[in-house]
Design a protein around this motif. Structure first.
Motif, PDB file in Angstrom:
ATOM      1  N   PHE A   1     -40.666  44.079  -7.939  1.00 23.92           N
ATOM      2  CA  PHE A   1     -39.385  44.824  -7.880  1.00 23.92           C
ATOM      3  C   PHE A   1     -39.651  46.521  -8.838  1.00 23.92           C
ATOM      4  CE2 PHE A   1     -35.362  45.959 -10.104  1.00 23.92           C
ATOM      5  CZ  PHE A   1     -34.730  46.365  -8.986  1.00 23.92           C
ATOM      6  N   GLU A   2     -39.153  47.375  -8.440  1.00 24.17           N
ATOM      7  CA  GLU A   2     -39.019  48.481  -9.315  1.00 24.17           C
ATOM      8  C   GLU A   2     -37.471  49.016  -9.584  1.00 24.17           C
ATOM      9  OE1 GLU A   2     -42.001  52.008  -9.632  1.00 24.17           O
ATOM     10  OE2 GLU A   2     -40.277  52.872  -8.270  1.00 24.17           O
ATOM     11  N   LEU A   3     -37.203  49.136 -10.784  1.00 28.69           N
ATOM     12  CA  LEU A   3     -35.805  49.587 -11.043  1.00 28.69           C
ATOM     13  C   LEU A   3     -35.903  51.011 -11.381  1.00 28.69           C
ATOM     14  CD1 LEU A   3     -32.825  48.816 -11.624  1.00 28.69           C
ATOM     15  CD2 LEU A   3     -33.564  48.434 -14.166  1.00 28.69           C
ATOM     16  N   SER A   4     -35.154  51.701 -10.800  1.00 28.34           N
ATOM     17  CA  SER A   4     -34.770  53.272 -11.103  1.00 28.34           C
ATOM     18  C   SER A   4     -33.353  53.509 -11.109  1.00 28.34           C
ATOM     19  CB  SER A   4     -35.470  54.167 -10.053  1.00 28.34           C
ATOM     20  OG  SER A   4     -34.800  53.849  -8.719  1.00 28.34           O
ATOM     21  N   ASN A   5     -33.164  54.648 -11.368  1.00 28.84           N
ATOM     22  CA  ASN A   5     -31.596  55.263 -11.560  1.00 28.84           C
ATOM     23  C   ASN A   5     -31.266  55.122  -9.887  1.00 28.84           C
ATOM     24  OD1 ASN A   5     -33.825  57.527 -11.382  1.00 28.84           O
ATOM     25  ND2 ASN A   5     -31.854  58.753 -10.590  1.00 28.84           N
ATOM     26  N   GLU A   6     -32.173  55.268  -8.904  1.00 27.22           N
ATOM     27  CA  GLU A   6     -31.426  55.170  -7.506  1.00 27.22           C
ATOM     28  C   GLU A   6     -31.184  53.687  -7.044  1.00 27.22           C
ATOM     29  OE1 GLU A   6     -34.451  57.387  -5.356  1.00 27.22           O
ATOM     30  OE2 GLU A   6     -34.021  59.226  -6.153  1.00 27.22           O
ATOM     31  N   SER A   7     -31.958  52.727  -7.425  1.00 27.51           N
ATOM     32  CA  SER A   7     -31.817  51.619  -7.099  1.00 27.51           C
ATOM     33  C   SER A   7     -30.581  50.508  -8.199  1.00 27.51           C
ATOM     34  CB  SER A   7     -33.406  50.627  -7.231  1.00 27.51           C
ATOM     35  OG  SER A   7     -33.680  50.618  -8.274  1.00 27.51           O
TER      36      SER A   7
END
Length: 441
Positions: free
Chosen positions: A201-207
């Motif tokens: 998993f990668e967390l970003s401002n979009e996800s």
């Protein structure tokens, strides 16, 4: 002190004088401080614009300096409008829907590296906590207990709270030193430790807004102003009160967490009966007789010796009659000292795994009976795809496979969810294997 201040000082008696002196000193001195700290003492609503040049930081303005522009109605004529960059330095809060997040991203494994370097000294490598520092992972299913474990995965309803707190207050002693990408990565790793996301998993401002916390439905809006405040805001009733107050229960007996109505009634009844019996007991009543050791008959020494000899003979007979298989089984049993050593090593694993009676799955599966068990076979636990595939291909946890996995889990089984770096000592691996082998199904 300037002539201006010498003239002012005698007139500064009383409350009005003190306030006047404070106002003048605030106008006359300018302190050089970082912009955010300086803005914290400035009310934007009361700020004013002035064309007068700003005094040099750290100096005292002259008494004949150009006066400030007329103050706005209701203001004191202090300060100025905050600059956009000054407001941005303070405006770092994040809302539950992700509003306010900076652009950035971070994945689970990057988060592990940053977490181990910046956070593990207090919170442990896997969020299990060190000493009295907060535990960050685990605790699922404990909120209904008398001693709930409130962690990010078991209790926190909003991911924004995690991101905002890490960004605002961590690492301890060096707050706000992490970059947005590092905060995203740490937050992703914390989600992984709590079984909210997978290891890729990668967390970003979009996800960010797509992540749902396990206890999101455990909170509700505060409705006390509508449901409770109104009940206590009316006119107080001063009629029909009781003539006297009777104590029917003691808080120490009732406890701070009451059970059901039936349980409480039973406890109250039992406590009242106990108090009534205590009150009925005469003050000079003697306690019930207790058995004294000297009053008991003792067996003769020769009888004890005879019994001991008989027991020894029986044991000898049983030993001779024991089959060879039992002897071999006894010799193959784990060394108690080795098992005890393995129990100490297992403390590194106990943040994620449980063993023994009533062991449950946590962020890792329970490990009772793992020696000889097929990989990925614990019912109810969500394994990684790699572990399920290994079990389907015939991987069984024996001494050899456990030793390889415990030494370097991710190298032994690529794609495993287990983020433990591995045991570096062969002695520790042997000891913990003996301990796990002693844990029956």
């Amino acid at each position: 002190m300037s002539k201006f201040l010498k003239v002012l000082a005698p007139a500064s008696a009383g409350t009005v004088g003190v306030l006047t002196l404070a106002y003048v000193l605030a106008d006359q001195f300018v302190v050089d401080m970082p912009a955010p700290a300086r803005v914290s003492f400035v009310s934007v609503a009361n700020a004013q614009e002035s064309e007068a040049p700003e005094p040099v930081a750290g100096t005292v303005a002259q008494a004949d300096a150009e006066p400030l522009a007329p103050a706005r109605d209701g203001s004191y004529g202090l300060g100025r409008e905050a600059l956009p960059e000054e407001i941005a330095a303070w405006d770092i809060d994040i809302r539950p829907d992700g509003q306010g997040l900076p652009v950035g991203s971070g994945d689970v494994w990057t988060g592990e590296e940053v977490f181990v370097a910046q956070c593990a000294s207090c919170h442990g490598d896997f969020g299990e906590a060190v000493g009295r520092w907060p535990q960050l992972a685990g605790g699922q299913g404990t909120l209904e207990r008398k001693d709930p474990v409130k962690t990010i995965g078991s209790y926190w309803p909003y991911l924004s709270t995690v991101w905002d707190y890490v960004h605002r207050a961590m690492p301890f002693g060096d707050a706000q030193s992490l970059t947005p990408d590092e905060v995203y990565a740490i937050t992703a790793y914390l989600l992984y430790l709590n079984n909210v996301v997978e290891d890729d998993f990668e967390l970003s401002n979009e996800s960010f807004a797509k992540v749902e916390m396990p206890n999101a439905d455990g909170f509700k809006p505060d409705d006390r102003p509508e449901t409770e405040l109104t009940a206590f805001s009316g006119e107080v009733c001063m009629e029909g009160c009781k003539d006297d107050v009777e104590i029917t229960m003691r808080a120490a007996v009732l406890d701070v967490t009451p059970g059901s109505d039936e349980d409480d009634a039973e406890v109250v009844e039992t406590a009242v009966e106990a108090e009534e019996q205590a009150e009925a007991q005469p003050a000079d009543a003697e306690p019930a007789e207790e058995a004294v050791a000297g009053d008991q008959p003792t067996a003769p020494e020769d009888a004890a010796a005879e019994n001991e000899a008989g027991d020894a003979s029986a044991e000898g007979a049983d030993a001779e009659a024991a089959p060879a298989e039992a002897a071999e089984e006894a010799s193959a049993a784990p060394d108690p000292e080795l098992v005890a050593a393995g129990e100490r090593v297992f403390k590194k694993c106990s943040a994620c795994h449980q063993v023994g009676d009533n062991a449950k799955n946590r962020s890792g599966p329970q490990l009772n009976g793992i020696v000889g068990r097929t990989a990925g076979a614990v019912e109810g636990f969500r394994y990684s795809g790699a572990m399920e595939e290994a079990g389907a291909n015939g991987l069984v946890w024996d001494h050899e496979s456990l030793a390889g996995f415990l030494a370097d889990p991710r190298a032994y089984l690529k794609g495993t969810k287990m983020s433990f770096a591995g045991l570096r000592s062969d002695e520790d691996i042997t000891a913990i294997t003996a301990f796990l082998e002693a844990q029956a199904e």
